[in-house]
Design an enzyme around this catalytic site. Structure first.
Site, PDB file in Angstrom:
ATOM      1  N   LYS A  84       1.193   9.783  -9.985  1.00 27.32           N
ATOM      2  CA  LYS A  84       1.065   9.724 -11.442  1.00 27.32           C
ATOM      3  C   LYS A  84       1.600  11.015 -12.050  1.00 27.32           C
ATOM      4  O   LYS A  84       1.331  12.113 -11.520  1.00 27.32           O
ATOM      5  CB  LYS A  84      -0.414   9.531 -11.803  1.00 27.32           C
ATOM      6  CG  LYS A  84      -0.686   9.187 -13.271  1.00 27.32           C
ATOM      7  CD  LYS A  84      -2.190   9.016 -13.496  1.00 27.32           C
ATOM      8  CE  LYS A  84      -2.516   8.480 -14.879  1.00 27.32           C
ATOM      9  NZ  LYS A  84      -3.978   8.323 -15.081  1.00 27.32           N
ATOM     10  N   SER A 159      -4.872   4.166 -18.074  1.00 24.51           N
ATOM     11  CA  SER A 159      -3.622   4.868 -18.308  1.00 24.51           C
ATOM     12  C   SER A 159      -2.658   4.802 -17.125  1.00 24.51           C
ATOM     13  O   SER A 159      -1.460   4.986 -17.298  1.00 24.51           O
ATOM     14  CB  SER A 159      -3.900   6.338 -18.614  1.00 24.51           C
ATOM     15  OG  SER A 159      -4.469   6.975 -17.473  1.00 24.51           O
ATOM     16  N   SER A 183      -9.009   4.572 -15.598  1.00 24.51           N
ATOM     17  CA  SER A 183      -7.541   4.573 -15.556  1.00 24.51           C
ATOM     18  C   SER A 183      -6.943   4.242 -14.206  1.00 24.51           C
ATOM     19  O   SER A 183      -5.735   4.028 -14.100  1.00 24.51           O
ATOM     20  CB  SER A 183      -6.995   5.927 -16.020  1.00 24.51           C
ATOM     21  OG  SER A 183      -7.152   6.050 -17.413  1.00 24.51           O
TER      22      SER A 183
END
Ligand SMILES: [Zn+2]
Lengths: 507, 500
Positions: A84, A159, A183
């Site tokens: 990420k 997210s 997330s």
């Protein structure tokens, strides 16, 4: 492109690791197969913000050479991974999905990243996210949204939609995500992948750009429970650079993931996390999962956590408060974007800070900074931040009581399946409700795991969430592995996103 | 309204109508090897931005780790100030934007200080004033801004600013007093004596080099006035940039005079930060403090609470140096000083200097003499603290040794002080370079004595008659002839041996 390359991307990380260990394939072959797949499919998905062809290949060459020289490695050596874009990486930009960090090259690696490198895992690239991990759809990325491989008109959740979509579409065998309010787990549910938020402090936060320090936790995004455990073991464990890191060994998670035995296990269904507000197909798959666990020998009890009713409100005080302070450092003075205010002849540092923050942050980030600044203001602190801390303690107490009655708790991960792009973009409350079932674990610091539990009436994946007490992450892996095995037996194999089965690679 | 130089009321007159209430905040930069929250060397100075890392630069993702040694120093300071030591306390974030703050928040203790509820007895002119300590807490220093261009070196009018983060993250202890109520005429001197004695304590603890001129010990002076007989406190001002003991005293005096003038006029004191100016001894308005100053403190979520075990605290208590009052009494006994001599020594900020000079081998009386007469006069002329003079106790002891050996006399010693203070080298080097050694050529001395006896037959007769005290006049004549470069003791011996 040979067919064996695309076959490689169909394997789980554990299977790849076996083939690498036995010399049946090389990290260079595996890494190249995933890079090719990214090149051919990610134009449509946009799950990566940056693909590091050269760095990944160089790492693969290195691990192959060292293995050839007889060096021994941990389990996933040679298996490539996506990270990420909230984690600092030397040699690759770290943007956090924000304009304010466009092109920023960190001078240091996050602890998780250095552990991946030490484990011999080539890093394919950096995955998309809502700006600074603020959002539940990945639509708040300043660099454009990620699409859901199950239906590209829909979001992959957020997210960490980039990591989840990449793994669901087999652009990476595994990925690292971060979970502040869901997330990792909610995108896992919406893309049919496994996502784990470890116990707070179980994985180092050093070098992970902070959203809400007391809630953030990095964890695995994978296609199987065992892969998650293998990755968790690599990235977890004490880090002296993170004062909130637990100084305790990672519980026996890999062993638990291989065991998968729920006989005699007490499973608690959380009354407040389900029913009203949850899509019927989601609720149906969840109930079937509970029934299967019962058949496998678990006993099911209903538990009540009354303070969860205030969890979302509490989260939206604690999280923005910390956000408002954590994001203050983005001020154009030392790194990142610098914008000069228009029409100001000789701007002051303060004016440059303001202009930069105005231009560099998106609406959702600004919304949370403003909320948090307000909640911490003198005269409001006790009513907002102070009260939120008290409710947070109540949420933890509810969990403590629930875990007196049950070894693990279960709920649907998200109230709905993947929603359409743009559907909730103008309705922050609807977006925030996506995390209603995942937030309590972050508030209490306990570990949670989302496992694909089948498809809802709309043909989209559903996630079931397992929750365990602090530092009992192994219980998640044990229970989830048991359910996963029964589901795979029932389905005859993993449920695959349409894009995951696309094998044609344009010439 | 135009701004002119503020009206002042004479200090003594102000005290006929108002009582001052003071508060002192002292920042001490610790001498730990590394910074408060990272492993960078805690060394201020050097090439800008070289002692920095992701943590003290506040880079995205970086996290702090508390320096245990800094906690230890904080606890020792707290114990030496008779404070309670918290069993459990946290850091907080003080949020405000400023370019020299890498994170735009300062990690500092707020409502949970490591040490609290202490006191220090300040001795002044034979009286003891108890100053209550509200708290001593840990925090990190900021970077340093240099405002370039412009006339004042202040941010206003500057062309650009340069930032050096070497100082960012150096551990600081802030020691805050409760309001200090002492007779108004004593207030300036008590403020000064408090800071002096606090510095002595810090040095004795060896937790900081505590140099006010270099900013490793910084004092802020809070002051308010209230009409005599009124119990509520007036509005206070906070004077920063007070860089010497003398300035502490002057800042208090000046603010008393300035507040009194405003209050006499029926005006209101603005609650504001003020800057002290060493050159003029005045203060000027800095930044108005208002409700807009909302630091939005909240507990630092990146750090675990600090929970020093009682065993650790007690083991640190055992390492404390002798309390300053006890030490003063012990030293007075050892040195044989009168109360007045001791008081003068302490008052001049010379206690440690005298002690170190004695430790380097000088007799107590001589050490006191040099520091309190010769050097105090020079410090006063230059408007600096005694300790800031560029001469060490070892230098002073070396000069005294030269005197005792007869190599130089007191008069020449003054020239050696001049040379050392002017940076000409060690006392020995100065003696050599300036050619200051006394004439020890017995033949030359002897003939000079003969000439003096011849020129002063009446004096010589008196000495022959047994009035040895009269020798002084002959010694003077010899010294004059030798232009001071003779050992007066040897001259005296020669005169007496020739005449008796
Ligand atoms: Zn540093």
């Amino acid at each position: 492109m040979s067919s064996s390359d695309s076959d490689l991307t169909a394997l789980t990380a554990a299977e790849l690791a076996d083939k690498l260990a036995s010399g049946e394939t090389t990290s260079v072959e595996v890494t190249q197969a995933f890079l090719d797949r990214i090149d051919s499919l990610d134009g449509e998905l946009h799950s990566f913000l940056h693909v590091d062809h050269d760095g990944a290949k160089a790492a693969a060459v290195d691990v192959d050479a060292r293995r050839g020289a007889g060096e021994s490695f941990p389990s996933l050596a040679g298996v490539p991974i996506a990270v990420k874009d909230l984690l600092c990486t030397v040699g690759q930009p770290t943007t956090c999905g924000s304009r304010i960090l466009e092109g920023w090259q960190p001078p240091y690696d996050a602890t998780v990243v250095s552990r991946l490198r030490r484990a011999g895992m080539p890093i394919l690239g950096k995955t998309n996210l809502d700006e600074f991990a603020m959002g539940s759809s990945t639509e708040h990325s300043a660099y454009g949204p990620t699409r859901n491989p199950w239906d590209t008109d829909r979001t992959p959740g957020g997210s960490g939609g980039g990591s989840a979509a990449a793994v669901a579409a087999r652009l990476a065998p595994v990925a690292v995500g971060t979970d502040t309010g869901g997330s990792i787990r909610q995108p896992g549910a919406l893309t049919g992948t496994v996502g784990v938020k470890p116990t707070y402090g179980g994985v180092s936060r050093y070098g992970i750009v902070a959203m809400a320090s007391s809630l953030d936790q990095a964890g695995p995004v994978t296609r199987t429970v065992l892969d998650a455990a293998l990755l968790h073991e690599i990235i977890g464990g004490h880090d002296p650079m993170d004062s909130t890191s637990l100084d305790a060994p990672v519980p026996g998670i890999v062993e638990a993931a291989r065991r998968g035995d729920v006989s005699g296990l007490r499973i608690g269904v959380v009354k407040e996390l389900g029913g009203e507000g949850f899509q019927s197909g989601v609720q149906a798959r969840f109930e079937e999962s509970v029934a299967m666990l019962t058949e496998a020998g678990a006993t099911v009890v209903e538990v009540s956590c009354p303070s969860f009713a205030q969890a979302l409100a509490t989260y939206y005080l604690v999280m923005p408060s910390e956000v408002s302070s954590n994001l203050a450092r983005f001020d154009a003075m030392r790194y990142g974007l610098r914008v000069f205010p228009e029409g100001v002849g000789d701007p002051s540092a303060e004016q440059v800070m303001a202009a930069t923050r105005d231009a560099g942050f998106g609406d959702e980030v600004k919304r949370r900074i403003i909320l948090g600044t307000y909640a911490l203001s003198s005269g409001y602190y006790d009513a907002y931040y102070g009260s939120a801390q008290k409710v947070r303690a109540l949420v933890a107490r509810d969990f403590d009581r629930a875990f007196e009655q049950a070894d693990v708790l279960v709920s649907p991960t998200a109230p709905t399946t993947a929603f359409k792009m743009g559907e909730k973009l103008d309705d922050p409350m609807a977006m925030y409700l996506q995390d209603v079932a995942t937030i309590p674990a972050n508030l209490a610091g306990i570990p949670g795991l989302s496992l694909p539990a089948g498809l809802a009436e709309d043909g989209l994946p559903v996630g079931v969430q397992f929750l365990a007490p602090l530092q009992a992450d192994d219980r998640l892996y044990n229970a989830a592995a048991a359910l996963e095995r029964m589901l795979l037996d029932k389905w005859g194999g993993p449920l695959l996103a349409p894009l995951a089965t696309t094998s044609e690679v344009p010439a | 309204m135009t701004m002119t130089a503020p009206a002042l009321v004479d200090f003594d007159e102000a005290l006929t109508r108002y009582e001052p209430v003071m508060g002192l905040e002292v920042h001490v930069e610790l001498n730990t090897a590394t910074k408060m929250f990272c492993g960078c060397p805690a060394v201020f100075g050097g090439e800008p931005n070289t002692n920095v890392c992701p943590v003290c630069l506040g880079l995205p993702g970086a996290l702090p780790v508390v320096n245990e040694k800094a906690v230890e120093s904080a606890i020792r300071i707290g114990l030496a100030l008779n404070c309670e030591i918290a069993e459990w306390c946290r850091f907080a974030r003080k949020n405000y934007f400023y370019p020299d703050m890498p994170k735009n928040f300062q990690t500092s203790q707020y409502d949970e200080p490591i040490a609290f509820d202490g006191w220090m007895d300040v001795e002044l002119d034979g009286e003891t004033y108890r100053v209550e300590i509200e708290r001593a807490h840990m925090e990190e220093d900021t970077g340093k801004s240099s405002h370039m261009g412009g006339a004042t070196g202040r941010i206003h009018g500057a062309d650009y600013s340069l930032l050096d983060y070497n100082r960012a993250g150096i551990p600081l202890i802030e020691i805050v007093t409760r309001p200090i109520f002492v007779p108004g005429d004593k207030a300036p001197a008590v403020a000064r004596a408090y800071v002096q004695q606090l510095r002595d304590l810090i040095l004795a603890l060896d937790v900081s080099d505590a140099r006010m001129d270099q900013g490793s010990l910084r004092a802020d002076v809070n002051l308010s006035l209230r009409p005599v007989g009124v119990s509520t406190l007036g509005t206070r001002t906070e004077t920063k940039n007070v860089n010497s003991f003398r300035s502490v005293e002057r800042a208090v005096r000046y603010e008393i005079s300035r507040h009194a003038a405003i209050l006499d006029d029926g005006g209101l004191i603005l609650q504001e930060t003020r800057h002290f100016h060493e050159d003029t001894g005045t203060t000027s308005s800095g930044r108005e403090k208002s409700d807009a100053d909302d630091y939005r403190y909240f507990p630092e979520p990146d750090l675990a609470p600090v929970a020093p075990s009682r065993e650790w605290v007690e083991s640190l208590r055992a390492t404390l140096p002798e309390p300053p009052g006890e030490r003063r009494r012990r030293l007075q006994g050892e040195w044989g000083f009168s109360d007045l001599e001791m008081r003068d020594t302490v008052g001049a900020g010379a206690l440690d200097l005298v002690a170190a000079t004695i430790a380097s081998g000088a007799p107590a009386a001589a050490a006191r003499k040099w520091w309190l007469s010769e050097l105090a006069r020079r410090a006063n002329e230059q408007g600096v603290d005694l300790a800031a003079l560029p001469i060490t106790p070892a230098d002073v002891a070396a000069i005294q040794k030269l005197v005792e050996a007869g190599s130089i006399n007191d008069k020449l010693a003054r020239q050696v002080f001049d040379g050392v203070l002017a940076g000409e080298g060690t006392p020995d080097e100065v003696v050599q370079k300036r050619g200051l050694a006394v004439v020890s050529d017995e033949g030359a001395l002897s003939s000079a004595v003969d000439r003096a006896i011849e020129a002063n037959p009446d004096v010589a007769d008196k000495i022959r008659a047994g009035k040895v005290a009269a020798a002084g006049a002959l010694i003077g004549a010899v010294m004059k002839e030798m232009r001071g470069q003779a050992d007066a003791g040897r001259v005296r011996e020669l005169i007496i041996s020739k005449l008796t």
